[in-house]
Write an enzyme that holds these catalytic residues in place. Structure first.
Site, PDB file in Angstrom:
ATOM      1  N   LYS A  66       0.842  -1.204   0.000  1.00 42.23           N
ATOM      2  CA  LYS A  66       0.000   0.000   0.000  1.00 42.23           C
ATOM      3  C   LYS A  66       0.863   1.235   0.000  1.00 42.23           C
ATOM      4  O   LYS A  66       1.793   1.344   0.805  1.00 42.23           O
ATOM      5  CB  LYS A  66      -0.866   0.007   1.279  1.00 42.23           C
ATOM      6  N   LYS A 102       5.479   2.297  -2.756  1.00 42.62           N
ATOM      7  CA  LYS A 102       5.404   3.695  -3.223  1.00 42.62           C
ATOM      8  C   LYS A 102       5.770   3.711  -4.689  1.00 42.62           C
ATOM      9  O   LYS A 102       6.538   2.862  -5.155  1.00 42.62           O
ATOM     10  CB  LYS A 102       6.408   4.554  -2.449  1.00 42.62           C
ATOM     11  N   SER A 356      -7.464   5.405   3.729  1.00 42.48           N
ATOM     12  CA  SER A 356      -7.330   4.609   2.501  1.00 42.48           C
ATOM     13  C   SER A 356      -7.702   3.156   2.785  1.00 42.48           C
ATOM     14  O   SER A 356      -8.359   2.494   1.977  1.00 42.48           O
ATOM     15  CB  SER A 356      -5.889   4.644   1.991  1.00 42.48           C
TER      16      SER A 356
HETATM   17  N1  GLU Z   1       0.523   9.153   0.084  1.00 42.45           N
HETATM   18  C1  GLU Z   1      -0.017   9.017   1.387  1.00 42.45           C
HETATM   19  C2  GLU Z   1       1.087   8.675   2.386  1.00 42.45           C
HETATM   20  O1  GLU Z   1       2.238   8.890   2.126  1.00 42.45           O
HETATM   21  C3  GLU Z   1      -1.187   8.053   1.441  1.00 42.45           C
HETATM   22  C4  GLU Z   1      -0.865   6.653   1.038  1.00 42.45           C
HETATM   23  C5  GLU Z   1      -2.084   5.767   0.908  1.00 42.45           C
HETATM   24  O2  GLU Z   1      -3.174   6.212   1.218  1.00 42.45           O
HETATM   25  O3  GLU Z   1      -1.905   4.633   0.468  1.00 42.45           O
HETATM   26  O4  GLU Z   1       0.828   8.239   3.484  1.00 42.45           O
END
Ligand code: GLU
Length: 422
Positions: A66, A102, A356
């Site tokens: 995730k 990521k 999320s």
């Molecule tokens: N980009 C956000 C973070 O760095 C959310 C990641 C997500 O919701 O998967 O936490």
């Protein structure tokens, strides 16, 4: 300087407080899968431009991968690896059953037309398609990506597999199965954490001066909610500069947003409608805003904002990391020496990935919650994560970052041992 090596060295110092097996230690210091793509996109002019993209699937020990997708000129494999590592830690700190990943594309989206941005996103999705899905890896918004971009990912993926799969991405528009409360979730989660810390430090919100660096989705929502909760918002900034109230007068972030929309700038006067106060508020550069007198400095822009060079100038007593990696390890040491409490990103900005997770759960259940229900579920997760990290920090006499890494490493080690070594 490798950001990934920095993250690993911080992790190794935290791991000293645990008796992790060499197997687990080795596992946690390597990403499970690194994907690198080069793919063409047709520009509006008819020319073809090549783009480089990365997706690092760091750990699936605690659940499907995730993490967000960012579009940024400086996106690199090293950075994406470090950010994927942080996602693994973050999900473990808040105890949600997800791993860490990521993705990034090296591009400045401001140089693309909306149609080019859409074609780029769809082309990236075709590259990612074999590797993503609700049970594999679930992208989400990050720097310079938003619900609209997530909608394109979802639609392109649906065309590839032949049916709609809402849980392939989170942070989608509400009309496509997004979750109520997702846009404000990172800011809201950070505010729950700040409230817990304020209780420990006996800070009265009404007397607490807050400066927020960054006025994107995270910074804006945080500032707006903090203002609503009675904190004194004395400084705000975006990439072009900031506005500051030297006399400690609070400002309403919604008015500053109106001003930004109308004039393209935050800096200078504070305007409510057409009435502007230029006496009690002044423009500060990005450099100055970090050193402005305040009790809490909220970093909601990009990484590496406080470094060994400028950390000594911070006047705040608390630094709340709402961006990922905004404080370098050198700055961490300097701030700790001066007694500044740094609340680490993996705790304070974990509200985003937590909602999320809620979005994914709602998509899989095909049953949707109200914003109130979302907030009622988010709050205890953030409050308990803070309590656990705070308690470990007291027990081990370490800072909150080290404590968060310890909490996460314990949970990850349990999962790895249970799956792979039984
Ligand atoms: N980009 C956000 C973070 O760095 C959310 C990641 C997500 O919701 O998967 O936490």
């Amino acid at each position: 300087m490798s950001i990934f090596s920095n993250a690993l060295s911080q992790f190794r110092s935290a791991a000293q407080y645990l008796s992790l097996s060499p197997y687990v230690l080795g596992r946690l210091q390597r990403p499970e899968r690194v994907l690198q793509f080069s793919f063409p996109v047709t520009m509006d002019s008819g020319t073809i431009r090549m783009f480089d993209g990365y997706r690092v699937q760091y750990s699936s020990a605690r659940g499907p991968y995730k993490g967000g997708l960012r579009f940024h000129p400086q996106a690199s494999l090293d950075e994406v690896k470090a950010l994927a590592f942080l996602m693994m830690i973050k999900c473990a700190v808040v105890g949600i059953p997800l791993g860490g990943s990521k993705g990034g594309i090296a591009v400045d989206p401001k140089t693309l037309s909306p149609a080019e941005l859409e074609r780029l996103t769809r082309a990236l999705t075709r590259q990612l398609a074999p590797f993503i899905g609700p049970e594999k890896d679930i992208p989400a918004p990050d720097v310079n990506t938003n619900p609209e971009v997530m909608g394109w990912v979802m639609d392109e993926y649906a065309q590839i597999v032949g049916h709609s799969v809402p849980g392939v991405v989170t942070g989608k528009p509400l009309s496509l199965g997004g979750s109520a409360g997702r846009s404000a979730a990172t800011g809201q989660g950070g505010l729950y954490v700040l409230a817990e810390l304020a209780r420990k430090l006996k800070l009265n919100p009404k007397k607490t001066r807050v400066v927020v660096q960054g006025f994107g989705n995270v910074g804006y929502h945080f500032a707006k909610l903090a203002y609503g909760a009675g904190y004194r918002i004395v400084g705000l900034s975006d990439s072009k500069g900031g506005i500051y109230a030297p006399n400690g007068q609070s400002m309403d972030p919604a008015h500053v947003m109106e001003q930004k929309r109308a004039r393209g700038l935050i800096a200078g006067c504070y305007c409510v409608g057409s009435v502007c106060d230029c006496k009690n508020y002044r423009a500060l550069s990005n450099k100055q805003i970090l050193a402005a007198p305040a009790d809490v400095l909220v970093l909601a822009a990009l990484e590496n904002q406080l470094t060994g060079t400028n950390a000594g100038r911070v006047k705040a007593r608390v630094v709340l990391e709402m961006a990922n990696g905004p404080v370098t390890p050198e700055a961490d040491v300097k701030l700790a020496k001066r007694g500044v409490i740094v609340v680490p990103d993996v705790l304070s900005n974990a509200g985003g990935v937590t909602v999320s997770y809620f979005e994914l759960v709602q998509n899989l259940q095909q049953y949707y919650w109200t914003e109130n229900e979302v907030l009622q579920k988010l709050k205890p997760i953030m409050v308990q994560a803070f309590a656990k990290v705070w308690q470990r920090a007291q027990e081990l006499k370490v800072n909150l970052r080290t404590a968060a890494l310890v909490v996460a490493a314990e949970r990850l080690a349990q999962a790895i041992e249970a799956r792979e070594r039984s």
